[in-house]
Scaffold this motif. Structure first.
Motif, PDB file in Angstrom:
ATOM      1  N   ALA A  92       0.914  -1.139   0.016  1.00 22.17           N
ATOM      2  CA  ALA A  92      -0.146  -0.079  -0.181  1.00 22.17           C
ATOM      3  C   ALA A  92       0.866   1.221  -0.053  1.00 22.17           C
ATOM      4  O   ALA A  92       0.507   2.307  -0.693  1.00 22.17           O
ATOM      5  CB  ALA A  92      -1.029  -0.032   1.309  1.00 22.17           C
ATOM      6  N   GLN A  93       1.804   1.285   0.804  1.00 24.17           N
ATOM      7  CA  GLN A  93       2.738   2.488   0.737  1.00 24.17           C
ATOM      8  C   GLN A  93       3.429   2.765  -0.655  1.00 24.17           C
ATOM      9  O   GLN A  93       3.711   3.975  -0.828  1.00 24.17           O
ATOM     10  CB  GLN A  93       3.629   2.392   2.058  1.00 24.17           C
ATOM     11  N   ILE A  94       4.026   1.703  -1.048  1.00 24.36           N
ATOM     12  CA  ILE A  94       4.844   1.907  -2.449  1.00 24.36           C
ATOM     13  C   ILE A  94       3.582   2.230  -3.414  1.00 24.36           C
ATOM     14  O   ILE A  94       4.078   3.227  -4.219  1.00 24.36           O
ATOM     15  CB  ILE A  94       5.269   0.464  -2.719  1.00 24.36           C
ATOM     16  N   ALA A  95       2.416   1.529  -3.417  1.00 27.58           N
ATOM     17  CA  ALA A  95       1.513   2.090  -4.170  1.00 27.58           C
ATOM     18  C   ALA A  95       1.286   3.524  -4.079  1.00 27.58           C
ATOM     19  O   ALA A  95       1.218   4.302  -5.254  1.00 27.58           O
ATOM     20  CB  ALA A  95       0.178   1.168  -4.174  1.00 27.58           C
ATOM     21  N   ALA A  96       1.228   3.662  -2.934  1.00 23.41           N
ATOM     22  CA  ALA A  96       0.869   5.449  -2.523  1.00 23.41           C
ATOM     23  C   ALA A  96       1.843   6.359  -3.484  1.00 23.41           C
ATOM     24  O   ALA A  96       1.858   7.309  -3.609  1.00 23.41           O
ATOM     25  CB  ALA A  96       0.477   5.810  -1.189  1.00 23.41           C
ATOM     26  N   LEU A  97       3.317   5.917  -2.894  1.00 21.62           N
ATOM     27  CA  LEU A  97       4.455   6.691  -3.361  1.00 21.62           C
ATOM     28  C   LEU A  97       4.301   6.623  -4.922  1.00 21.62           C
ATOM     29  O   LEU A  97       4.677   7.860  -5.470  1.00 21.62           O
ATOM     30  CB  LEU A  97       5.608   5.916  -2.982  1.00 21.62           C
ATOM     31  N   ILE A  98       3.927   5.470  -5.748  1.00 28.05           N
ATOM     32  CA  ILE A  98       3.903   5.406  -7.155  1.00 28.05           C
ATOM     33  C   ILE A  98       2.794   6.542  -7.585  1.00 28.05           C
ATOM     34  O   ILE A  98       3.030   7.353  -8.508  1.00 28.05           O
ATOM     35  CB  ILE A  98       3.762   4.092  -7.542  1.00 28.05           C
ATOM     36  N   ARG A  99       1.583   6.318  -7.038  1.00 23.30           N
ATOM     37  CA  ARG A  99       0.442   7.244  -7.364  1.00 23.30           C
ATOM     38  C   ARG A  99       0.657   8.750  -7.268  1.00 23.30           C
ATOM     39  O   ARG A  99       0.269   9.564  -8.131  1.00 23.30           O
ATOM     40  CB  ARG A  99      -0.698   6.711  -6.848  1.00 23.30           C
ATOM     41  N   ALA A 100       1.484   8.933  -6.245  1.00 22.11           N
ATOM     42  CA  ALA A 100       1.695  10.451  -5.702  1.00 22.11           C
ATOM     43  C   ALA A 100       2.753  10.880  -6.815  1.00 22.11           C
ATOM     44  O   ALA A 100       2.964  12.150  -6.678  1.00 22.11           O
ATOM     45  CB  ALA A 100       1.892  10.552  -4.344  1.00 22.11           C
ATOM     46  N   GLY A 101       3.311  10.127  -7.510  1.00 24.95           N
ATOM     47  CA  GLY A 101       4.491  10.552  -8.460  1.00 24.95           C
ATOM     48  C   GLY A 101       5.767  10.766  -7.575  1.00 24.95           C
ATOM     49  O   GLY A 101       6.831  11.276  -8.062  1.00 24.95           O
ATOM     50  N   GLU A 102       5.996  10.256  -6.125  1.00 32.81           N
ATOM     51  CA  GLU A 102       6.992  10.393  -5.584  1.00 32.81           C
ATOM     52  C   GLU A 102       8.065   9.201  -6.053  1.00 32.81           C
ATOM     53  O   GLU A 102       9.448   9.339  -5.737  1.00 32.81           O
ATOM     54  CB  GLU A 102       6.781  10.374  -4.057  1.00 32.81           C
ATOM     55  N   LEU A 103       7.738   8.117  -6.546  1.00 27.36           N
ATOM     56  CA  LEU A 103       8.469   7.118  -7.436  1.00 27.36           C
ATOM     57  C   LEU A 103       8.162   7.397  -8.809  1.00 27.36           C
ATOM     58  O   LEU A 103       7.031   6.798  -9.247  1.00 27.36           O
ATOM     59  CB  LEU A 103       8.047   5.765  -6.823  1.00 27.36           C
ATOM     60  N   ALA A 104       8.918   7.871  -9.428  1.00 27.27           N
ATOM     61  CA  ALA A 104       8.565   8.164 -10.738  1.00 27.27           C
ATOM     62  C   ALA A 104       8.731   7.075 -11.884  1.00 27.27           C
ATOM     63  O   ALA A 104       9.343   5.874 -11.228  1.00 27.27           O
ATOM     64  CB  ALA A 104       9.868   9.165 -11.415  1.00 27.27           C
ATOM     65  N   ALA A 105       8.204   6.946 -13.103  1.00 33.72           N
ATOM     66  CA  ALA A 105       8.206   5.883 -13.842  1.00 33.72           C
ATOM     67  C   ALA A 105       9.733   5.586 -14.042  1.00 33.72           C
ATOM     68  O   ALA A 105      10.515   6.330 -14.267  1.00 33.72           O
ATOM     69  CB  ALA A 105       7.412   6.200 -15.298  1.00 33.72           C
ATOM     70  N   GLU A 106       9.765   4.189 -14.302  1.00 35.95           N
ATOM     71  CA  GLU A 106      11.106   3.661 -14.448  1.00 35.95           C
ATOM     72  C   GLU A 106      12.418   3.686 -13.146  1.00 35.95           C
ATOM     73  O   GLU A 106      13.190   3.313 -13.259  1.00 35.95           O
ATOM     74  CB  GLU A 106      12.173   4.203 -15.852  1.00 35.95           C
ATOM     75  N   SER A 107      11.643   4.158 -12.223  1.00 35.44           N
ATOM     76  CA  SER A 107      12.439   4.324 -10.894  1.00 35.44           C
ATOM     77  C   SER A 107      12.514   2.739 -10.531  1.00 35.44           C
ATOM     78  O   SER A 107      11.629   2.035 -10.531  1.00 35.44           O
ATOM     79  CB  SER A 107      11.634   4.776  -9.815  1.00 35.44           C
ATOM     80  N   ARG A 108      13.825   2.516  -9.939  1.00 33.73           N
ATOM     81  CA  ARG A 108      14.070   1.037  -9.330  1.00 33.73           C
ATOM     82  C   ARG A 108      13.611   0.931  -7.935  1.00 33.73           C
ATOM     83  O   ARG A 108      14.136   1.939  -7.092  1.00 33.73           O
ATOM     84  CB  ARG A 108      15.439   0.687  -9.657  1.00 33.73           C
ATOM     85  N   LEU A 109      12.748   0.034  -7.631  1.00 39.23           N
ATOM     86  CA  LEU A 109      12.688  -0.260  -6.167  1.00 39.23           C
ATOM     87  C   LEU A 109      13.909  -0.785  -5.588  1.00 39.23           C
ATOM     88  O   LEU A 109      14.743  -1.544  -6.295  1.00 39.23           O
ATOM     89  CB  LEU A 109      11.304  -0.995  -5.879  1.00 39.23           C
ATOM     90  N   PRO A 110      13.973  -0.724  -4.284  1.00 36.82           N
ATOM     91  CA  PRO A 110      15.057  -1.395  -3.665  1.00 36.82           C
ATOM     92  C   PRO A 110      15.151  -2.924  -3.894  1.00 36.82           C
ATOM     93  O   PRO A 110      13.848  -3.508  -3.960  1.00 36.82           O
ATOM     94  CB  PRO A 110      14.976  -1.023  -2.010  1.00 36.82           C
ATOM     95  N   PRO A 111      16.230  -3.808  -3.862  1.00 36.69           N
ATOM     96  CA  PRO A 111      16.043  -5.134  -3.931  1.00 36.69           C
ATOM     97  C   PRO A 111      15.315  -5.592  -2.730  1.00 36.69           C
ATOM     98  O   PRO A 111      15.471  -5.014  -1.456  1.00 36.69           O
ATOM     99  CB  PRO A 111      17.640  -5.469  -3.895  1.00 36.69           C
ATOM    100  N   VAL A 112      14.650  -6.849  -2.892  1.00 34.21           N
ATOM    101  CA  VAL A 112      13.769  -7.379  -1.980  1.00 34.21           C
ATOM    102  C   VAL A 112      14.778  -7.657  -0.567  1.00 34.21           C
ATOM    103  O   VAL A 112      14.354  -7.404   0.496  1.00 34.21           O
ATOM    104  CB  VAL A 112      13.346  -8.880  -2.467  1.00 34.21           C
ATOM    105  N   ARG A 113      15.811  -8.248  -0.608  1.00 32.38           N
ATOM    106  CA  ARG A 113      16.607  -8.522   0.519  1.00 32.38           C
ATOM    107  C   ARG A 113      16.983  -7.107   1.127  1.00 32.38           C
ATOM    108  O   ARG A 113      17.177  -7.017   2.368  1.00 32.38           O
ATOM    109  CB  ARG A 113      17.893  -9.257   0.196  1.00 32.38           C
ATOM    110  N   GLN A 114      17.549  -6.028   0.471  1.00 37.92           N
ATOM    111  CA  GLN A 114      17.728  -4.737   1.092  1.00 37.92           C
ATOM    112  C   GLN A 114      16.627  -4.179   1.869  1.00 37.92           C
ATOM    113  O   GLN A 114      16.784  -3.804   2.972  1.00 37.92           O
ATOM    114  CB  GLN A 114      18.208  -3.740  -0.109  1.00 37.92           C
TER     115      GLN A 114
END
Length: 116
Positions: free
Chosen positions: A18-40
């Motif tokens: 939910a928090q990542i989705a909200a960051l994406i929808r708000a434009g705080e995570l721009a298109a093509e931004s890389r999410l942190p690796p799962v383990r990190q």
């Protein structure tokens, strides 16, 4: 920044999603931004890697991100919500917080408004 709330009725995977989705929808995570690796991210949040992997898979199933081995998990284009809706959501969030409502209470109010 993702923050997990142990008192939240939703589990850690849902909170992360939910928090990542909200960051994406708000434009705080721009298109093509890389999410942190799962383990990190799992290490940062002190959860099992499977918890983060589940959140990422749900985001991928919703079309918000795409996963690739070498490229990692990246935000798909076109996921930002309309500015007026975001503006209203921010105003509602502030008003609910100022009124002393918990996130769960604010979500219940939003659900009631959605269904009205």
């Amino acid at each position: 920044m993702i923050v997990l709330d142990e008192s939240d009725a939703h589990g850690p995977a849902e909170q992360i999603r939910a928090q990542i989705a909200a960051l994406i929808r708000a434009g705080e995570l721009a298109a093509e931004s890389r999410l942190p690796p799962v383990r990190q991210l799992a290490g940062d949040l002190r959860v099992a890697p499977g918890t983060v992997a589940k959140a990422y898979k749900e985001l991928e199933a919703a079309g918000m991100v795409r996963a690739g081995r070498a490229a990692g998990t990246r935000v798909n284009p076109g996921q930002v919500i309309a500015a007026p809706a975001l503006t209203e959501a921010v105003a509602f969030g502030r008003a609910a917080r100022d009124a002393g409502l918990s996130l769960a209470e604010a979500q219940s109010l939003l659900a009631a408004g959605w269904n009205a």
